[in-house]
Design a protein around this motif. Structure first.
Motif, PDB file in Angstrom:
ATOM      1  N   HIS A 150       6.470  -7.980 -23.480  1.00 34.52           N
ATOM      2  CA  HIS A 150       4.877  -7.144 -23.496  1.00 34.52           C
ATOM      3  C   HIS A 150       3.529  -8.124 -23.321  1.00 34.52           C
ATOM      4  N   ARG A 151       3.895  -9.469 -22.759  1.00 32.30           N
ATOM      5  CA  ARG A 151       2.870 -10.426 -22.671  1.00 32.30           C
ATOM      6  C   ARG A 151       2.928 -10.382 -21.602  1.00 32.30           C
ATOM      7  N   LEU A 152       1.896 -10.826 -20.828  1.00 26.73           N
ATOM      8  CA  LEU A 152       0.861 -11.462 -19.764  1.00 26.73           C
ATOM      9  C   LEU A 152       1.159 -12.776 -18.988  1.00 26.73           C
ATOM     10  N   VAL A 153       2.114 -12.545 -18.133  1.00 27.27           N
ATOM     11  CA  VAL A 153       2.696 -13.842 -17.750  1.00 27.27           C
ATOM     12  C   VAL A 153       1.579 -14.681 -15.742  1.00 27.27           C
ATOM     13  N   GLY A 154       1.043 -13.721 -15.753  1.00 29.85           N
ATOM     14  CA  GLY A 154       0.724 -14.094 -14.594  1.00 29.85           C
ATOM     15  C   GLY A 154      -0.096 -12.399 -13.324  1.00 29.85           C
ATOM     16  N   MET A 155      -0.505 -12.656 -12.272  1.00 35.61           N
ATOM     17  CA  MET A 155      -1.230 -11.925 -11.500  1.00 35.61           C
ATOM     18  C   MET A 155      -0.755 -12.396 -10.169  1.00 35.61           C
ATOM     19  N   ILE A 156      -1.143 -10.622  -9.702  1.00 33.12           N
ATOM     20  CA  ILE A 156      -0.789 -10.331  -8.474  1.00 33.12           C
ATOM     21  C   ILE A 156      -2.068 -10.627  -7.905  1.00 33.12           C
ATOM     22  N   SER A 157      -2.298 -11.222  -6.275  1.00 26.08           N
ATOM     23  CA  SER A 157      -3.647 -10.724  -5.487  1.00 26.08           C
ATOM     24  C   SER A 157      -2.767 -10.505  -3.955  1.00 26.08           C
ATOM     25  N   GLU A 158      -3.771  -9.835  -3.612  1.00 27.67           N
ATOM     26  CA  GLU A 158      -3.738 -10.371  -2.145  1.00 27.67           C
ATOM     27  C   GLU A 158      -3.098 -11.375  -1.321  1.00 27.67           C
ATOM     28  N   GLY A 159      -3.701 -12.593  -1.724  1.00 28.54           N
ATOM     29  CA  GLY A 159      -3.548 -13.623  -1.867  1.00 28.54           C
ATOM     30  C   GLY A 159      -2.243 -14.145  -1.999  1.00 28.54           C
ATOM     31  N   ASP A 160      -1.747 -14.076  -2.823  1.00 25.77           N
ATOM     32  CA  ASP A 160      -0.955 -14.156  -3.335  1.00 25.77           C
ATOM     33  C   ASP A 160       0.963 -13.039  -2.536  1.00 25.77           C
ATOM     34  N   LEU A 161      -0.178 -12.065  -2.168  1.00 25.90           N
ATOM     35  CA  LEU A 161       1.453 -11.750  -1.407  1.00 25.90           C
ATOM     36  C   LEU A 161       1.503 -12.830  -0.131  1.00 25.90           C
ATOM     37  N   ALA A 162      -0.275 -12.224   0.225  1.00 19.97           N
ATOM     38  CA  ALA A 162       0.066 -13.093   2.328  1.00 19.97           C
ATOM     39  C   ALA A 162       1.188 -14.185   2.231  1.00 19.97           C
ATOM     40  N   ARG A 163       1.163 -14.695   0.782  1.00 20.35           N
ATOM     41  CA  ARG A 163       1.594 -16.013   0.389  1.00 20.35           C
ATOM     42  C   ARG A 163       3.052 -15.988   0.723  1.00 20.35           C
ATOM     43  N   HIS A 164       3.697 -15.434   0.482  1.00 20.88           N
ATOM     44  CA  HIS A 164       4.820 -14.353   0.289  1.00 20.88           C
ATOM     45  C   HIS A 164       5.509 -13.592   0.307  1.00 20.88           C
ATOM     46  N   LEU A 165       5.143 -12.736   1.700  1.00 23.45           N
ATOM     47  CA  LEU A 165       6.078 -11.685   1.965  1.00 23.45           C
ATOM     48  C   LEU A 165       5.469 -11.642   3.329  1.00 23.45           C
ATOM     49  N   SER A 166       6.297 -11.040   3.762  1.00 20.49           N
ATOM     50  CA  SER A 166       6.215 -10.734   5.480  1.00 20.49           C
ATOM     51  C   SER A 166       5.164  -9.954   5.923  1.00 20.49           C
ATOM     52  N   GLU A 167       4.193 -10.505   7.465  1.00 20.08           N
ATOM     53  CA  GLU A 167       2.979 -10.070   8.530  1.00 20.08           C
ATOM     54  C   GLU A 167       2.838  -8.610   8.522  1.00 20.08           C
ATOM     55  N   ASP A 168       4.538  -8.051   8.588  1.00 13.64           N
ATOM     56  CA  ASP A 168       4.246  -7.002   8.581  1.00 13.64           C
ATOM     57  C   ASP A 168       3.959  -6.155   7.492  1.00 13.64           C
ATOM     58  N   GLN A 169       4.880  -6.475   5.389  1.00 18.30           N
ATOM     59  CA  GLN A 169       4.639  -6.093   4.509  1.00 18.30           C
ATOM     60  C   GLN A 169       2.957  -6.130   4.178  1.00 18.30           C
ATOM     61  N   VAL A 170       2.478  -7.038   4.141  1.00 19.61           N
ATOM     62  CA  VAL A 170       1.251  -8.138   4.296  1.00 19.61           C
ATOM     63  C   VAL A 170       0.131  -6.357   4.584  1.00 19.61           C
ATOM     64  N   GLY A 171       0.357  -6.432   6.501  1.00 17.01           N
ATOM     65  CA  GLY A 171      -0.863  -6.022   7.209  1.00 17.01           C
ATOM     66  C   GLY A 171      -0.369  -4.377   6.298  1.00 17.01           C
TER      67      GLY A 171
END
Length: 139
Positions: free
Chosen positions: A108-129
């Motif tokens: 129930h507590r905020l521990v972080g945020m996910i942004s488009e940039g975070d997706l680009a750094r951690h996921l495949s090119e296909d997933q981000v595309g």
């Protein structure tokens, strides 16, 4: 399996509901981010404010960001994801709600945020595309 906790940018800083939009804009500049979580006195997530919100919902309407509290721009319950959710759940939540930033919650507590940039750094090119196609598609 990649989890939200591994994708997120940790240490997300809240702006309090009663702090002004000017304070929010300054904090965004200091942190080099385009959005901030809005938290209440209970330190729980109540919403998210973006730089665009400040411009469109305050400045463009002739309001003074030095007097308008961040909480005034809260709209409904924010979409969140559990820290242990997998990458597929993260993408589905962001795509379904057409959002570019996703707060990550643990106990129930905020521990972080996910942004488009975070997706680009951690996921495949296909997933981000695919994500970008869905988010940018006409309504």
């Amino acid at each position: 399996m990649t989890t939200a906790r591994e994708i997120m940018h940790s240490g997300a800083m809240c702006i309090q509901e009663n702090e002004t939009l000017e304070a929010a804009a300054r904090r965004m500049k200091e942190l080099d981010v385009g959005a901030l979580p809005i938290c209440g006195e209970d330190d729980r997530l109540h919403g998210i404010i973006t730089d665009r919100d400040i411009v469109v919902k305050c400045l463009a309407k002739g309001k003074d960001p030095r007097t308008v509290p961040a909480g005034q721009l809260e709209q409904g319950k924010p979409v969140t994801i559990d820290a242990d959710a997998d990458a597929g759940q993260v993408l589905r939540a962001m795509e379904e709600h057409k959002i570019r930033r996703l707060p990550v919650i643990d106990d129930h507590r905020l521990v972080g945020m996910i942004s488009e940039g975070d997706l680009a750094r951690h996921l495949s090119e296909d997933q981000v595309g695919h994500f970008v196609e869905v988010i940018c598609a006409a309504p």
